[in-house]
Design a protein around this motif. Sequence first.
Motif, mmCIF file in Angstrom:
data_model
loop_
_atom_site.group_PDB
_atom_site.id
_atom_site.type_symbol
_atom_site.label_atom_id
_atom_site.label_comp_id
_atom_site.label_asym_id
_atom_site.label_seq_id
_atom_site.Cartn_x
_atom_site.Cartn_y
_atom_site.Cartn_z
ATOM 1 N N LEU A 30 0.827 -1.219 0.000
ATOM 2 C CA LEU A 30 0.000 0.000 0.000
ATOM 3 C C LEU A 30 0.857 1.263 0.000
ATOM 4 C CD1 LEU A 30 -2.679 -1.252 2.549
ATOM 5 C CD2 LEU A 30 -3.010 -0.924 0.085
ATOM 6 N N LEU A 31 1.997 1.193 0.671
ATOM 7 C CA LEU A 31 2.961 2.295 0.653
ATOM 8 C C LEU A 31 4.295 1.718 0.150
ATOM 9 C CD1 LEU A 31 1.988 4.057 3.994
ATOM 10 C CD2 LEU A 31 1.693 4.991 1.695
ATOM 11 N N PRO A 32 4.437 1.621 -1.180
ATOM 12 C CA PRO A 32 5.582 0.901 -1.746
ATOM 13 C C PRO A 32 6.840 1.777 -1.858
ATOM 14 C CG PRO A 32 3.797 1.187 -3.385
ATOM 15 C CD PRO A 32 3.478 2.048 -2.204
ATOM 16 N N ILE A 33 7.983 1.118 -1.733
ATOM 17 C CA ILE A 33 9.284 1.782 -1.871
ATOM 18 C C ILE A 33 9.600 2.049 -3.350
ATOM 19 C CG2 ILE A 33 10.593 -0.415 -1.919
ATOM 20 C CD1 ILE A 33 11.814 2.863 -0.220
ATOM 21 N N GLN A 34 8.890 1.377 -4.279
ATOM 22 C CA GLN A 34 9.133 1.569 -5.716
ATOM 23 C C GLN A 34 9.002 3.053 -6.091
ATOM 24 O OE1 GLN A 34 7.398 -1.130 -4.589
ATOM 25 N NE2 GLN A 34 9.087 -2.496 -5.132
#
Length: 321
Positions: free
Chosen positions: A313-317
């Motif tokens: 939901l809160l991606p590092i990508q």
Amino acid sequence: FTSFLHLPGTSEEVAPPPKQSFMIPKKEINMVSDMAKWKRSQAYADYMGFILTLNEGVRGKKLTCEYKVSEPIEKLVALLNTLDRWIDETPPVDQPSRFGNKAFRTWYARLDQEAEKLVATVIPKHLADAAPEVAVYLKESVGNSTRIDYGTGHEAAFAAFLCCLCKIGVLRVDDQMAIVFKVFNRYLEVMRKLQKTYRMEPAGSQGVWGLDDFQFLPFIWGSSQLIDHPNLEPRHFVDEKVVNENHKDFMFLECILFITEMKTGPFAEHSNQLWNISAVPSWSKVNQGLIRMYKAECLEKFPVIQHFKFGSLLPIQPVTS
């Protein structure tokens, strides 16, 4: 910024979204050079977008004004009431050191065990798979059980928790005011009670040079509430009488009240940064300045962000725009 706050009345309410694969969030920022990854990440863009969306949503509004309270909002308040009740059920223990009461660890262990169940009470059945991912942010939002400290990184985890609930569609665009005034405000009350009861240390405090030992977001949203106020100016918040008469309407003044309860001596000495802010001519300038300061002093500081966790939901990508 409202792209991830699901709009009511759209087709999404009819057809459930395609099966998303959730994951347990984990740390990705392990050294200072990883900070560039964070600033470019989808997580950073979504988190900041969320903070700014809410900043606009509460602009010029009092805590006591009328706003919609949805069922998920009620359930979140109930969840926070549970955490509050657990504090009463876990009194501080007698110990030699004044700070960091070990009873906090007992309180925290209970949250650690129950967090997924608590989160499951807030989200609908068809999203049950999201509970383990979202619950991580709740657990991270109340302080560190080893160090018995609390700071802006923990506060950020609570904002991330709410942001995740928006991303899965539990909270919606028309919940904006209730997210800040009902849920976040209740969270602040529970955190203040934790800080007082267990005498928690400030985490990564910059001492007198920080804005506040424990919080940052209520100063941002609280200054937005005061924009264009007919007679309250920034210079007034250091006036005790003004604070006592208006704190129930404005988050910013509620924070000032708590600081003056917890600290002794002249305000200019124990809260130098806030004292300086009281000289800024307008609330909109205060608000803009605080947003810049939040990015620089919290979100772009390795000691704070190294603890932040990233999932589906809160991606590092990197941002895909």
